[in-house]
Write an enzyme that holds these catalytic residues in place. Structure first.
Site, PDB file in Angstrom:
ATOM      1  CD  GLU A 468      -2.937  -1.179   2.269  1.00  0.00           C
ATOM      2  OE1 GLU A 468      -3.401  -0.081   2.606  1.00  0.00           O
ATOM      3  OE2 GLU A 468      -3.293  -2.254   2.775  1.00  0.00           O
ATOM      4  CD  GLU A 536      -3.370  -6.787   3.226  1.00  0.00           C
ATOM      5  OE1 GLU A 536      -4.396  -6.236   3.676  1.00  0.00           O
ATOM      6  OE2 GLU A 536      -2.250  -6.249   3.235  1.00  0.00           O
TER       7      GLU A 536
END
Lengths: 628, 321
Positions: A468, A536
């Site tokens: 991220e 994820e």
């Protein structure tokens, strides 16, 4: 050279006088010593250190590293450990926003223009806590009269090092080993080691992982001596030819000498049973390479993580054994073929989890017992893959994954979530590293540390650019770095999904997080360019893991769907004594008067923070078991 | 010798009493429900069973806003009005047998089966009703049928069940069904079989929340050893068995109500365990798992508020002596 506190503010200063990153091999004096894995060249510095805490740089004890400094007010602190968990400095948990949210207005240096370096942001930060560590040592016999370096396995977040009053070096990157040469400053008898640790530096912008925010020397510290001839670096490649039977082995060595670079190196491969399979001897040189083609090798995979043993024996020109380096070797063939990832000719299915290093007593200073237990739980739950979210782990973890056949996504220590996603909205107006040249070298250094340290582990399948951190030229450079140094593995980055302009340049796979099954299916049905994986998925916060079957069903329908990594392995919560009952209680974000906080969002694990499984683990065991 | 083919019926002024060998049940008109369930001299009820609508908010519920959307059901879970009571004796509906209607009965009334139905009206807008019908036979077996009347405009339900509050905490329970804590969208890993659970464990989620559900249950046997009866010195374990009727049921057996769980931000804030909260569910909402900040539970695992729901189960009579 003089230590400058302004380095804290400069994203272009992240390592000073550090030794180059290299493989995580260890040298031993004899074969017998190598077999016990207790090297006489190593001296642990774990234990009690003298310690002084300062609430900010202005109040830190200046000159504490000088031999004649008055340190009578120093207290004691256990290394490894977090400063905050010893009662100094406030514990804080926060997810995406930066820890100074609501307290200080900050924009990363140069993010608002090349003329905006933001001097003083951390060096004059009124809340940047400082730990002053001091430790005396006398070299053990095995290290005397040799070149000696010091290894810090993890120091959060910026550290300055002195020996006997001499400045040695500076390091950032909390989760990578930092190594410094102490040889020029060593003295006979007692030596004075001093480390000054700052909680924040520009590295803070790069280390915005969803975790408790700690500081301190939280992993082991050791002295390491180099014998007269020393293997500085070792690069192993052990692959299979397309017949999946023939092993292709190579080892590249870099050697150094205290005085004379002369002698020989014998490289020998043994089977797991200890039978000699192949051997070769070459003259010592700064760089040398050995190669072998081996018929009918035993393949390495999750079910049969067969490891050969490489032994390097270094002899001086008198024929005396100087150093022995053992390393486990696993032969496997990882390939991306027709947009599907294959391991040893079989489609790769990742039954994975994300794993933060966590221990409810010790924070991220996890123990060998923690790791061993995690490996056992992985096996029982049919977990075959782990993503080291979102930083390099302790090196033992990689060895355990080699031994137990756990496929690794080895992540670079990088997360800049708070610079580009605010309250769920993508807003990269002050994103770092982006395409900023002032930040690029720092993240490339992090990638290099990750690669060099862990390049020899058969368990590592993916180099992940981090988590991220949006997209930009800096990430492209990192992807290129990994591909340049390592043609045998794949790169991974989820940011590929956030900015399609970089789609072809920052990840070998289509990686997403928390996409519902129908959206994944839409990707897989519309001319997908790359294999898909969930870096994820199945967010196991509280009572969750419902609907897992819908993800697993995609495995049957789409060969390009390769599974993923559940978020995550273990709750982050800390044991404290309940102030009302006096009983032990697990506390999470916001329970330490820490604000801004993301509260219970720290607890998303398949395990509770005390390492007992949540009820949902039986569901994971069932589904992963079907594809084990 | 006790009558094993007929129920003894006491047409009281406030209650309807049913008894037989080893059991005595009291249905209270004023309390609006089954007030007393005594088997082998041991009381199993602390308050009348009530319809269960709420579950303690899970992290996923909080993230996707379900608790807000379903909030009327929290009120209905805590507060409801018993708005009708119907009594059927041996298949015949009778006028509610309170004074002076009950003057026509005697001290020696019996029946083969008696069904008492309580209708509960919810404080939701719009309101709806839940009928809870208890059918008792001479062996002391209770068959309990619950009917939820769907109403357009009502939000999806967090849960639909019937909640029993027992006076003291159980030692544990045994059940035949799936291992572990299961939900409609998380039960593939549950192993069918007979399972023992020691005590009344609350799954220690960081924030206490809905927990302890057991799907697809054939029977559950709850074991207690303590009572609140001052004249009962006996501490030998005793048991109550619930069995499936036509279909398996779901249940949880915890020391806390959803509201008690809801109010705690940590495990240590939960009160001392004093009761057994045994809830039998006819419908359970899934827990979801895609993410914890917006994704809904998969549609198949919702409980619509605007359609009828029915479920039934059995409380076994006492073991014949």
């Amino acid at each position: 050279m003089k230590a400058e506190i302004s380095w804290l503010d400069d994203p272009q200063t992240f390592r000073v006088n550090q030794m180059p990153a290299h493989s995580d091999h260890r040298g031993y004096a004899t074969v017998a010593e190598a077999d016990t894995q207790k090297s006489r060249f190593v001296q642990s510095l774990d234990g009690q250190w003298a310690f002084a805490f300062a609430r900010d740089p202005q109040h830190r004890p200046l000159g504490f590293y000088q031999p004649d400094s008055d340190r009578s007010d120093f207290e004691s602190l256990t290394v490894p450990g977090h400063i905050e968990l010893a009662g100094y400095g406030q514990i804080q948990y926060i997810n995406t926003a930066y820890p100074w949210e609501g307290k200080h207005y900050r924009r990363p240096a140069y993010s608002q223009g090349a003329d905006q370096p933001e001097p003083g942001m951390f060096s004059q930060d009124p809340e940047n806590t400082v730990g002053a560590y001091v430790r005396h040592f006398t070299l053990a016999a095995g290290l005397r009269h040799k070149r000696v370096s010091i290894e810090f396995d993890g120091v959060e977040q910026a550290m300055y090092l002195w020996l006997n009053g001499h400045f040695v070096g500076y390091a950032e990157d909390s989760f990578s080993r930092s190594e410094f040469d102490l040889t020029p400053y060593l003295q006979a008898g007692e030596n004075l080691l001093a480390v000054e640790v700052f909680k924040h530096s520009t590295a803070a912008f790069l280390e915005d992982q969803d975790m408790f925010r700690f500081s301190g020397i939280f992993r082991s510290v050791r002295l390491v001596a180099k014998p007269r001839l020393h293997v500085e670096d070792l690069t192993i490649q052990a692959t299979l030819t397309p017949d999946l039977e023939t092993g292709e082995f190579s080892a590249h060595l870099a050697l150094s000498a205290a005085e004379k670079l002369a002698g020989s190196v014998t490289a020998t491969l043994f089977t797991a049973a200890g039978e000699q399979l192949w051997t070769t001897t070459q003259a010592v040189a700064e760089e040398l390479a050995v190669k072998a083609t081996l018929p009918h090798v035993h393949r390495w995979d999750h079910h049969d993580p067969y490891l050969y043993q490489l032994r390097l024996s270094v002899f001086d020109d008198a024929g005396q054994l100087v150093e022995v380096v053992p390393y486990a070797v696993g032969f496997r063939r990882l390939e991306l073929k027709d947009k599907v990832i294959y391991l040893n000719g079989q489609r790769l299915i990742l039954n994975g989890v994300n794993r933060h290093e966590w221990d409810a007593q010790r924070g991220r200073a996890v123990t060998v017992a923690d790791m061993a237990r995690d490996q056992r739980i992985f096996k029982a739950a049919h977990i075959n893959a782990v993503r080291t979210c979102h930083y390099p782990d302790q090196d033992l973890w990689y060895h355990l994954c080699d031994r137990n056949g756990i496929y690794m996504m080895a992540e670079t220590n990088l997360e800049t979530h708070g610079t580009w996603q605010k309250m769920g909205v993508v807003e990269p107006s002050y994103n770092v590293p982006g395409s900023l040249p002032q930040w690029t070298l720092a993240i490339l250094d992090r990638a290099r540390s990750n690669y060099e340290m862990f390049k020899n582990h058969p368990a590592v399948f993916f180099w992940s650019l981090g988590n991220e951190s949006y997209a930009g030229d800096a990430l492209v450079a990192m992807d290129q770095f990994y591909h340049t140094v390592d043609p045998t593995r794949l790169t991974h980055y989820e940011g590929v999904y956030r900015n399609r302009a970089y789609a072809d340049r920052i990840s070998d796979v289509e990686s997403r997080m928390y996409d519902p099954p129908r959206d994944i299916e839409a990707y897989l049905q519309n001319h997908p360019a790359k294999p898909f994986l969930n870096c994820e998925y199945m967010h196991d916060m509280g009572n969750s893991i419902g609907g897992m079957g819908s993800y697993m069903a995609l495995l049957e329908k789409y060969p390009m769907y390769q599974g993923g990594f559940i978020w995550d392995y273990i709750d982050q919560a800390l044991w404290v004594k309940d102030e009302v009952t006096g009983q032990p209680a697990l506390r999470y974000g916001g329970d330490f008067d820490d604000r801004h906080s993301d509260y219970e969002f720290s607890g998303d694990g398949l395990l509770f923070a005390d390492r007992t499984p949540k009820p949902a683990l039986q569901e994971v065991r069932h589904y992963y078991g079907q594809y084990d | 010798m006790a009558n094993t083919t007929k129920l003894n019926v006491v047409y009281g002024d406030v209650t309807l009493g049913l008894s037989g060998p080893g059991f005595r049940y009291i249905f209270a008109y004023d309390r609006g429900g089954l007030e007393s369930l005594v088997q082998d001299g041991k009381e199993w009820l602390y308050r009348v069973p009530t319809p269960a609508f709420w579950r303690a908010t899970t992290d996923n519920d909080r993230g996707n806003g379900f608790s807000v959307a379903a909030a009327p059901w929290l009120g209905a879970d805590m507060f409801r009005t018993c708005t009708a009571i119907n009594v059927v004796v041996d298949g015949q509906a009778i006028p509610l047998p309170i004074a002076p209607e009950n003057n026509r009965y005697t001290a020696k009334e019996t029946a083969t089966t008696v069904t008492v139905t309580f209708t509960y009206t919810t404080p939701t807008v719009p309101a709806t009703t839940v009928d809870v019908a208890y059918t008792v036979t001479a062996t002391g077996q209770l068959t309990i049928a619950v009917h939820y009347a769907g109403r357009a405009g009502l939000p999806e339900l967090p849960a639909l069940g019937l909640r029993f509050l027992c006076p003291t905490p159980a030692m544990g329970f045994d059940y035949q069904g799936l291992s572990g804590e299961t939900y409609p969208d998380r039960l593939a890993g549950g192993q069918p079989g007979t399972h023992h659970v020691e005590g009344l464990p609350v799954t220690p989620y960081l924030v206490p929340q809905e927990c302890g559900m057991h799907m697809r249950t054939q029977w559950v046997k709850v074991t207690r050893a303590t009572t609140q009866n001052n004249s009962d010195p006996d501490h030998q374990p005793f048991q109550l068995t619930l069995r499936q009727a036509a279909h398996p049921f779901a249940f949880s057996c915890l020391p806390y109500t959803p509201e008690e769980l809801e109010n705690a931000t940590h495990m240590e804030e939960l009160p001392l365990a004093r009761r057994t909260v045994l809830t039998v569910y006819g419908a359970v909402r899934g827990v979801g798992g895609i993410d914890s900040w917006g994704s809904d539970v998969e549609p198949a695992y919702h409980i619509a508020g605007d359609i009828d729901h029915d479920f039934s189960f059995v409380i076994a009579g006492p073991v014949a002596r």
